[in-house]
Design a protein around this motif. Structure first.
Motif, short mmCIF file in Angstrom:
data_model
loop_
_atom_site.label_atom_id
_atom_site.label_comp_id
_atom_site.label_asym_id
_atom_site.label_seq_id
_atom_site.Cartn_x
_atom_site.Cartn_y
_atom_site.Cartn_z
N LEU A 8 0.76 -1.27 -0.01
CA LEU A 8 0.26 -0.11 -0.10
C LEU A 8 0.91 1.32 -0.04
O LEU A 8 0.48 2.25 -0.67
CB LEU A 8 -0.86 -0.11 1.08
N ALA A 9 2.03 1.18 0.74
CA ALA A 9 2.91 2.40 1.03
C ALA A 9 3.63 2.58 -0.58
O ALA A 9 3.68 3.74 -0.98
CB ALA A 9 3.95 2.13 2.14
N MET A 10 3.82 1.55 -1.11
CA MET A 10 4.57 1.69 -2.36
C MET A 10 3.51 2.01 -3.46
O MET A 10 3.94 2.88 -4.35
CB MET A 10 5.16 0.13 -2.93
N THR A 11 2.18 2.10 -3.32
CA THR A 11 1.38 2.67 -4.32
C THR A 11 1.08 3.91 -3.83
O THR A 11 1.35 5.03 -4.97
CB THR A 11 0.00 1.88 -4.10
N VAL A 12 1.12 4.32 -2.93
CA VAL A 12 1.17 5.88 -2.52
C VAL A 12 2.38 6.46 -3.00
O VAL A 12 2.14 7.59 -3.52
CB VAL A 12 1.26 6.20 -0.82
N ALA A 13 3.66 6.02 -2.70
CA ALA A 13 4.80 6.63 -3.70
C ALA A 13 4.66 6.76 -4.84
O ALA A 13 4.97 7.71 -5.50
CB ALA A 13 5.92 5.58 -3.28
N ALA A 14 4.10 5.64 -5.38
CA ALA A 14 3.94 5.74 -7.03
C ALA A 14 3.04 6.73 -7.43
O ALA A 14 3.22 7.42 -8.36
CB ALA A 14 3.62 4.44 -7.53
N VAL A 15 1.93 7.07 -6.89
CA VAL A 15 0.90 7.95 -7.10
C VAL A 15 1.59 9.42 -6.99
O VAL A 15 1.47 10.16 -7.98
CB VAL A 15 -0.45 7.78 -6.23
N LEU A 16 2.35 9.51 -6.10
CA LEU A 16 2.94 10.64 -5.73
C LEU A 16 3.98 11.39 -6.78
O LEU A 16 4.11 12.25 -7.24
CB LEU A 16 3.57 10.95 -4.41
N SER A 17 4.62 10.19 -7.26
CA SER A 17 5.76 10.43 -8.21
C SER A 17 5.40 10.42 -9.58
O SER A 17 5.86 11.05 -10.44
CB SER A 17 6.77 9.28 -8.22
N LEU A 18 4.17 9.92 -9.79
CA LEU A 18 3.49 9.94 -11.28
C LEU A 18 3.47 11.08 -11.95
O LEU A 18 4.11 11.38 -13.06
CB LEU A 18 2.25 9.16 -11.37
N PRO A 19 2.81 12.24 -11.22
CA PRO A 19 2.69 13.46 -12.02
C PRO A 19 3.98 14.36 -12.36
O PRO A 19 4.37 14.94 -13.32
CB PRO A 19 1.82 14.63 -11.17
N LEU A 20 5.20 13.71 -11.44
CA LEU A 20 6.33 14.55 -11.54
C LEU A 20 7.15 13.84 -12.49
O LEU A 20 7.79 14.30 -13.44
CB LEU A 20 7.14 14.33 -10.23
N GLY A 21 6.79 12.52 -12.84
CA GLY A 21 7.99 11.86 -13.62
C GLY A 21 7.08 12.24 -15.11
O GLY A 21 8.07 12.30 -16.08
N ILE A 22 5.82 12.19 -15.05
CA ILE A 22 5.19 12.56 -16.34
C ILE A 22 5.46 14.01 -16.93
O ILE A 22 5.64 14.18 -18.19
CB ILE A 22 3.62 12.53 -16.36
N LEU A 23 5.58 14.87 -16.00
CA LEU A 23 5.89 16.32 -16.21
C LEU A 23 7.49 16.41 -16.62
O LEU A 23 7.59 17.10 -17.60
CB LEU A 23 5.75 17.17 -15.07
N GLU A 24 8.30 15.55 -16.00
CA GLU A 24 9.62 15.63 -16.73
C GLU A 24 10.03 14.88 -17.92
O GLU A 24 10.64 15.35 -18.76
CB GLU A 24 10.68 15.35 -15.62
N SER A 25 9.13 13.82 -18.17
CA SER A 25 9.54 12.67 -19.22
C SER A 25 8.62 12.79 -20.17
O SER A 25 8.84 12.30 -21.33
CB SER A 25 10.06 11.35 -18.57
N GLY A 26 7.52 12.93 -19.85
CA GLY A 26 6.26 12.84 -20.83
C GLY A 26 6.28 11.54 -21.37
O GLY A 26 6.27 10.39 -20.94
N ALA A 27 6.06 11.58 -22.89
CA ALA A 27 6.04 10.27 -23.74
C ALA A 27 7.09 9.41 -23.66
O ALA A 27 7.12 8.19 -24.15
CB ALA A 27 5.76 10.80 -25.05
N LYS A 28 8.32 9.75 -23.10
CA LYS A 28 9.46 9.17 -23.02
C LYS A 28 9.17 7.71 -22.04
O LYS A 28 9.91 6.64 -22.25
CB LYS A 28 10.66 9.68 -22.55
N LEU A 29 8.31 7.84 -21.15
CA LEU A 29 7.93 6.96 -20.29
C LEU A 29 7.06 5.85 -20.92
O LEU A 29 7.17 4.73 -20.47
CB LEU A 29 7.07 7.50 -18.98
N ALA A 30 6.57 5.99 -22.21
CA ALA A 30 5.88 4.97 -22.82
C ALA A 30 6.92 4.17 -23.78
O ALA A 30 6.20 3.28 -24.47
CB ALA A 30 4.71 5.64 -23.69
N VAL A 31 8.07 4.65 -24.23
CA VAL A 31 8.87 3.96 -24.97
C VAL A 31 9.27 2.49 -24.60
O VAL A 31 9.60 2.39 -23.20
CB VAL A 31 10.33 4.52 -25.02
N PRO A 32 8.90 1.47 -25.21
CA PRO A 32 9.08 -0.09 -24.88
C PRO A 32 10.40 -0.33 -24.23
O PRO A 32 10.43 -0.73 -23.22
CB PRO A 32 8.84 -0.69 -26.06
#
Length: 325
Positions: free
Chosen positions: A211-235
């Motif tokens: 559950l804590a890992m899920t909280v951490a992932a949710v918190l980091s998600l917008p920051l990761g998308i903001l920095e990397s955007g579509a790069k996170l979807a490259v296989p």
């Protein structure tokens, strides 16, 4: 950076002798049994070392991934994949928990996310061995403050001497911002230790961790998308991120959970003190980050201080008589 690092918390300093070790104490035991007992006693140590190798070599792979996805993008991939795996394996129950339980696991998740984000920001700026050496000061400081024993302040001074050497007398050789991020990650590691132990008391098995890992992932998600955007979807990026998650989270958690069933917590904490050396080795082999003699001495001082603090903590716990009142 792992959940089982909570083993350095002072409450865990009571020595629980593994069954494999106590089996060797009986007089007249047969030699084959003794040899089997020694192998059984060494097995959990090997698991912890393997977990440490997995974590630090995973961090080295993460450093290779940063040019593609950015530091925050790598954190997002690692935490998201680890959360999915842990949720699938643990299937934690969401009902039957109090508001205090949820507050504790949320604080654990925030500390976990902040620790990872700060550490990977440091890793993007300074060598892996230096980053882990500075980070480990957080748990060391927690151990010293909690124990309140004079000898541990000597160990703290030894660790500070190592940090002084590592920084070249003023962090002239290290990126100051990278060093600050690593120290911040150490502070979050100490916070993580506290809430990891509290979460473990409130949630069964590894449910709280999932559950804590899920909280951490949710918190980091917008920051990761903001920095990397579509790069996170490259296989290929997703594949490397999944490898980092498995090497730095899922595999070491599993190995250490197995080890702690048979290994005293103080012994585990001493083995964790070796992580700066493992990190420096991983940095040399994978990232071509060579150590100077001064760097090696600095890391050795911090490792020695961490081991000494744990050992003196255990000695103090053994020396205190139980309160029979």
């Amino acid at each position: 950076m792992k959940d089982q690092r909570s083993a350095v918390e002072p409450a865990a300093a009571a020595v629980a002798v593994p069954e494999a070790v106590t089996a060797l104490d009986g007089p007249g035991a047969a030699q084959p049994a003794r040899q089997g007992g020694r192998r059984a006693a060494l097995a959990p140590v090997a698991l912890v070392v393997a977990g440490g190798l997995s974590v630090q070599f995973g961090s080295a792979v993460a450093a290779l991934l940063m040019p593609r996805a950015g530091a925050l993008g790598v954190v997002t991939l690692r935490l998201a994949v680890a959360a999915v795996v842990l949720l699938a394996v643990c299937r934690p129950k969401l009902r039957g928990h109090s508001r205090a339980d949820w507050g504790t696991v949320a604080a654990f998740g925030v500390a976990m996310g902040a620790m990872n984000m700060l550490f990977y920001q440091a890793l993007d700026r300074i060598p892996l061995g230096a980053a882990v050496t500075l980070e480990v000061l957080g748990p060391l400081a927690l151990s010293v403050v909690a124990s309140r024993r004079l000898i541990n302040f000597v160990w703290a001074g030894l660790a500070l001497g190592g940090v002084f050497l590592l920084g070249g007398g003023g962090f002239d050789r290290l990126d100051p911002l990278g060093a600050a991020f690593a120290l911040g990650a150490g502070a979050m590691w100490a916070t993580y230790i506290i809430f990891s132990a509290r979460t473990g008391r409130r949630f069964p098995q590894a449910d709280g961790l999932a559950l804590a890992m899920t909280v951490a992932a949710v918190l980091s998600l917008p920051l990761g998308i903001l920095e990397s955007g579509a790069k996170l979807a490259v296989p290929s990026t997703v594949a490397m991120g999944a490898a980092v998650a498995l090497m730095s989270s899922v595999l070491p958690y599993t190995l250490e959970l197995m080890a702690l069933r048979r290994l005293p917590a103080p012994t585990f904490a001493v083995l964790m003190s070796l992580e700066p050396a493992i990190a420096a080795t991983a940095g040399f082999l994978i990232l071509d980050q060579a150590l100077t003699a001064t760097d090696a001495l600095a890391i050795a001082l911090v490792i020695g201080a961490s081991m000494g603090a744990v050992r003196s903590q255990v000695t103090g716990a053994r020396g205190r008589k139980p309160d029979l009142a």
